[in-house]
Design a protein around this motif. Structure first.
Motif, PDB file in Angstrom:
ATOM      1  N   ASP A   1       1.958   2.364  -6.605  1.00 47.22           N
ATOM      2  CA  ASP A   1       1.022   3.097  -6.320  1.00 47.22           C
ATOM      3  C   ASP A   1       1.299   4.813  -6.393  1.00 47.22           C
ATOM      4  O   ASP A   1       0.580   5.545  -6.719  1.00 47.22           O
ATOM      5  N   GLU A  16       0.842  -1.215   0.017  1.00 46.68           N
ATOM      6  CA  GLU A  16       0.026  -0.030  -0.047  1.00 46.68           C
ATOM      7  C   GLU A  16       0.960   1.022   0.035  1.00 46.68           C
ATOM      8  O   GLU A  16       1.859   1.349   0.846  1.00 46.68           O
ATOM      9  N   ARG A  17       0.680   2.159  -0.981  1.00 45.61           N
ATOM     10  CA  ARG A  17       1.460   3.386  -0.961  1.00 45.61           C
ATOM     11  C   ARG A  17       2.618   3.034  -1.127  1.00 45.61           C
ATOM     12  O   ARG A  17       3.604   3.805  -1.155  1.00 45.61           O
TER      13      ARG A  17
END
Length: 292
Positions: A81, A76-77
């Motif tokens: 991303d 995530e991130r």
């Protein structure tokens, strides 16, 4: 260039430092904050997240294994991303061929660019900017990151337009290094059991028949039995041989020496060698021969 750098271990710290010395604008991220602070004193910016390190023209990653790269890139991130369209991820980690292929596909799908650029050299070589880089990717992408590769290395060998082949070359190279370490260990056990001085033997080899850095560095370590502190830890060497064998399995290439090396690393690790340098497999032959 504006570049993010993720992974400030033994190798990454030297690489990031040389990027700064070459005049690049470096934003660094590492889970251990103290390592980032050292770079900040040299002019780097500290990123509080991986995403913050991915806002420039390129991001370079130098991480220990497939799992670490997957976490940083696909988490995530993470890099996929966060990297803007058209920006480049330069992966210098020693990873599997399969993961390199996944990285190339994921970045292409996101409209990003990807260059595999694993490096040859120990931490002292990284610190002096004298690494050898094996690079692969689209020609325009490799050209775009050439100033970065020039900053960390003394030479760049362009392997292919397909990124994963740079990783295959890196794994094959580490297989050869480990083969030299094992063969040196066996030869030195032979002459040592006969009562000859191993240090003088290494001097003979490296001043006549085998005057190459790999023989000088690892021959000296084996002769002296100095395997700590680890510049390249045994678990990483074991990992690289396993990745080489995985690539060989996919390509249906028998590698009997690599299979032997896998077992040598397993022997070392089974006997508590996790914190030793990977050159410690060169000491196993002497133990097998009953030498102290």
């Amino acid at each position: 260039m504006e570049i993010g750098f993720i992974g400030l271990g033994h190798m990454g710290a030297g690489m990031a430092t040389n990027l700064l010395k070459a005049g690049h604008d470096v934003t660094a991220y590492n889970r251990t904050r103290a390592k980032v602070e050292t770079l900040v004193t040299l002019g780097a910016k500290a990123a509080v997240s991986m995403s913050e390190a991915c806002q420039g023209d390129a991001v370079m990653t130098m991480l220990a294994n497939d799992e670490a790269v997957e976490d940083v890139v696909f988490g995530e991130r993470g890099v996929v991303d966060s990297l803007r369209v058209g920006a480049i991820h330069v992966s210098s980690s020693t990873i599997s061929v399969a993961l390199s292929e996944r990285l190339a596909a994921a970045h292409a799908k996101a409209g990003q660019r990807f260059v595999a650029a694993p490096v040859f050299g120990r931490p002292d070589v990284a610190a002096t900017g004298q690494l050898v880089v094996a690079a692969a990717g689209a020609p325009d992408d490799v050209k775009a990151v050439a100033p970065l590769l020039d900053a960390i290395g003394r030479s760049t060998f362009i392997v292919s337009e397909i990124p994963k082949f740079a990783n295959l070359v890196k794994l094959s190279g580490n297989f050869l290094f480990a083969s030299v370490i094992e063969s040196l260990g066996e030869a030195m056990a032979l002459i040592g059991k006969a009562g000859l001085d191993r240090g003088r033997y290494v001097d003979f080899l490296t001043s006549t028949l085998f005057g190459l850095p790999v023989y000088k560095v690892y021959g000296g370590l084996i002769a002296d039995g100095i395997f700590e502190p680890a510049a390249f830890a045994a678990p990483l060497g074991s990992k690289d041989i396993r990745l080489a064998l995985a690539a060989a399995d996919d390509l249906r290439v028998p590698m009997p020496i690599a299979s032997l090396l896998r077992d040598r690393f397993l022997t070392l690790l089974a006997n508590g060698g996790d914190k030793l340098d990977w050159s410690a497999i060169g000491g196993l032959a002497a133990k097998d021969a009953g030498l102290k």
